[in-house]
Design a protein around this motif. Structure first.
Motif, short mmCIF file in Angstrom:
data_model
loop_
_atom_site.label_atom_id
_atom_site.label_comp_id
_atom_site.label_asym_id
_atom_site.label_seq_id
_atom_site.Cartn_x
_atom_site.Cartn_y
_atom_site.Cartn_z
N GLU A 3 -12.13 -6.20 -30.11
CA GLU A 3 -11.99 -5.50 -31.26
C GLU A 3 -12.41 -5.68 -32.19
OE1 GLU A 3 -10.26 -2.76 -30.60
OE2 GLU A 3 -8.09 -3.25 -29.29
N GLN A 10 -4.88 0.87 -25.44
CA GLN A 10 -5.07 1.80 -24.98
C GLN A 10 -6.15 1.97 -23.44
OE1 GLN A 10 -5.47 5.46 -27.43
NE2 GLN A 10 -7.16 5.87 -25.46
N LYS A 11 -6.34 0.79 -23.10
CA LYS A 11 -7.32 1.37 -22.13
C LYS A 11 -6.99 0.09 -20.86
CE LYS A 11 -12.32 1.54 -22.83
NZ LYS A 11 -13.40 0.40 -23.67
N ALA A 65 -12.35 7.56 -32.12
CA ALA A 65 -12.30 7.97 -30.82
C ALA A 65 -11.31 7.78 -29.69
CB ALA A 65 -14.04 6.89 -30.61
N PHE A 66 -10.45 7.16 -30.65
CA PHE A 66 -8.95 7.32 -29.39
C PHE A 66 -7.49 6.89 -30.67
CE2 PHE A 66 -7.69 2.86 -31.00
CZ PHE A 66 -8.49 2.71 -31.63
N LYS A 67 -6.82 7.54 -30.01
CA LYS A 67 -5.23 7.96 -30.54
C LYS A 67 -4.24 6.59 -30.68
CE LYS A 67 -5.73 12.52 -31.77
NZ LYS A 67 -7.23 11.95 -31.94
N TRP A 68 -4.40 5.33 -29.98
CA TRP A 68 -3.85 4.67 -29.99
C TRP A 68 -3.38 3.53 -31.63
CZ3 TRP A 68 1.30 4.36 -29.33
CH2 TRP A 68 1.80 2.92 -29.02
N THR A 117 -14.52 -3.86 -27.83
CA THR A 117 -13.51 -3.63 -27.31
C THR A 117 -12.27 -4.86 -27.15
OG1 THR A 117 -13.81 -1.82 -26.46
CG2 THR A 117 -11.64 -2.14 -26.17
N LYS A 124 -4.29 2.40 -19.75
CA LYS A 124 -4.56 3.95 -19.04
C LYS A 124 -5.31 3.17 -17.24
CE LYS A 124 -7.87 7.31 -19.11
NZ LYS A 124 -9.90 7.75 -18.04
N ARG A 179 -11.10 3.49 -36.53
CA ARG A 179 -11.28 4.50 -35.45
C ARG A 179 -12.04 6.01 -35.21
NH1 ARG A 179 -13.81 1.52 -30.84
NH2 ARG A 179 -14.43 3.20 -31.23
N LEU A 234 -8.12 0.38 -29.10
CA LEU A 234 -8.83 0.47 -27.62
C LEU A 234 -8.27 -0.24 -26.71
CD1 LEU A 234 -10.32 2.79 -27.08
CD2 LEU A 234 -12.03 1.82 -27.18
#
Ligand code: ME8
Length: 514
Positions: A132, A58-59, A208-211, A129, A62, A206, A55
């Motif tokens: 992690e 990923q964040k 809640a996200f894809k990465w 996050t 973004k 997890r 995450l």
């Protein structure tokens, strides 16, 4: 006879941001040890790399308006480039987005699942996050992460769990039977106490996200980034695809990490390995934390120390030297430019740099640049010789214990002693008296011979400068191919060779007065 192997690793660094001094520190320490072990005749394998899923990455992607893999591709270059500038002699660099790695993560996951050590449940609790890390309610106060103090996120989601509780006794037993498994000793106690309080099963997926790496039979779940990342230590050495290599290198001789990630390495990782019926690593060393001028490093404070800048301004070896000399490995340290400049000026420019330039300049001036032959040995010669030829076992012991600072301190005793020997023998006075030419030759030979030994000993710490000194000494054999043993053999410097061109190795840093 086959060489004994030595497999050591650094953490895999996150690619959410470019590297800073903390990443440089761990990697420099690992490189120094790797170089030293190579000189000592080991078949060394140094692994480093990047942790690219999760995450946090990923964040960051973004925010940068990039797909996560593109961000990783961009940031990984800054790590590779920095390791080049810092002279890091790694044997492999693994990225967790590589196929060779992902395959092994899935293999381990499946193995544990089939064994019944992974089960589906629901995770309700908190997640930090930046770290992690999953945090149960009992450990979180005011919604803040107990490690980094930043806000955690509240989670309630379906999750796969690893039965870590099942391995509690086995882990404790392993730690107790292997005295050096967790170092320094204070960290060992910390982990023993933690495990004794009881291990919980941990959430390892997890939704809640894809990465990340999806679980093949339940694709909405992404494997927890730590399970993914830790597996690199076996995926990189061919756990699936090169059993021969794997069997030669595993178990790892040493994982070097920062104290922030000790629990992942000293608890989760060995439990996963025990469950997968793979031997745990032999040793984990958690070093301390750098602050900057007394403050925690952070982007928002704008005090992050950029290793590129340090190298540009002070040179790679001065930076390497400072980090390993300033603070005993294992303890926390504070970085400041003043401290760095002080070290450079006192230890490098004044002590070592001065020794190199005065010893070589006198050989050039009094012996036309040809290394003289030593003559009759006097008391002070014997003293210098015995100090220099007895130093190696002490250095070996310190470095094997990761006491880099102590090793350098010991080497510097010899540097200073050699300078003192020159001061005391006064070659410039001897040079005025033709009758004392043999004595002059002896003094200068011994000074250079001591310097030869010093150069071998500092090679692992300062590979670039030691090569420069070596060249100036005029020795033809390659320094990086020398054996450490030759540091014990006083008299190996050949008389009659021509020294190289004299150049300043460690210039003084002028401090601008404001
Ligand atoms: O934790 N002082 O990656 P990371 C000293 N991806 N060392 C420091 C430091 C500081 N101020 N800051 C960072 C991760 N380090 C995971 C690891 S391993 C399978 C996965 C060093 O990029 C230190 O070695 O946050 C620390 O453990 C590491 O960088 C954390 O790097």
């Amino acid at each position: 006879m086959a060489k004994e192997k030595f497999y050591l690793t650094t953490p895999l660094y996150y690619v959410n941001d470019v590297p800073h001094i903390g990443h440089a520190y761990t990697t420099i320490a690992a490189d120094t040890l790797a170089r030293f072990k190579r000189l000592a005749g080991y078949d060394v394998y140094l692994l480093t790399g990047t942790d690219e899923h999760g995450l946090k990455v990923q964040k960051a992607a973004k925010e940068a308006n990039l797909p996560p893999k593109d961000l990783a591709d961009k940031v990984v270059v800054t790590f590779i480039d920095l390791w080049k500038r810092l002279s890091i002699s790694y044997d492999d660099f693994i990225r967790t987005t590589e196929k060779r790695h992902k395959k092994v993560v899935l293999e381990i996951f499946n193995k544990l699942y089939e064994k019944g050590d992974i089960y589906k449940g629901e995770y309700e609790g908190n997640y930090c996050t930046p770290c992690e890390t999953f945090w149960p309610d009992a450990q979180v106060k005011d919604g803040k992460c107990p490690d980094c103090g930043r806000p955690t996120e509240r989670l309630k989601e379906e999750s796969y769990f690893f039965k870590m509780s099942k391995y509690q006794d086995e882990l404790l037993d392993y730690i107790k039977k292997h005295e050096n498994f967790i170092q320094p000793i204070s960290r060992r106690h910390e982990i023993i106490n933690f495990v004794k309080e009881g291990l919980r099963d941990i959430s390892i997926s997890r939704t809640a996200f894809k990465w990340g790496i999806p679980i093949p039979f339940d694709k909405k779940h992404i494997i927890y980034v730590w399970i993914d990342a830790l597996t690199n230590y076996i995926s990189a050495i061919g756990y699936l695809e090169d059993k021969k290599k794997f069997n030669r290198l595993w178990p790892a001789d040493l994982h070097i990490i920062g104290k922030d990630i000790l629990k992942f390495h000293a608890i989760i990782w060995p439990c996963i390995l025990l469950a997968a019926e793979i031997e745990p690593p032999k040793r984990i060393f958690a070093h301390g934390w750098w602050t900057v001028e007394g403050e925690k490093m952070s982007k928002s404070k704008g005090n992050v120390v950029d290793p590129y800048e340090m190298v540009d301004e002070f040179g790679v070896d001065a930076f390497r030297y400072f980090l390993l000399r300033e603070v005993p490995f294992g303890l926390d340290g504070d970085f400041s430019r003043d401290a760095l400049i002080n070290r450079i000026n006192s230890d490098l420019a004044n002590d070592l740099g001065n020794l190199v330039s005065r010893a070589l300049t006198m050989v050039k001036r009094y012996f036309t640049g040809v290394v003289p032959r030593p003559d009759k040995e006097e008391r002070e010669d014997k003293e210098l010789k015995s100090l220099a030829s007895d130093i190696l076992p002490k250095i070996e012991k310190f470095i094997n214990n990761l006491q880099f600072s102590e090793a350098l301190e010991e080497i510097w005793k010899l540097v200073r002693e050699t300078n003192r020997y020159i001061d005391h023998s006064q070659p410039w006075v001897l040079a005025k008296d033709k009758a004392r030419e043999k004595r002059l030759g002896t003094v200068l030979y011994n000074s250079l011979e001591s310097l030869r030994i010093i150069t071998i000993l500092i090679f692992s710490f300062m590979p670039v400068s030691s090569e420069k000194i070596w060249k100036q000494l005029g020795i033809k054999e390659r320094l990086d191919k020398k054996t450490l043993e030759s540091a014990k053999e006083w008299g190996r410097l050949p008389s009659g060779i021509k020294i190289g061109k004299i150049e300043a190795v460690f210039p003084r840093i002028e401090v601008k007065k404001v």
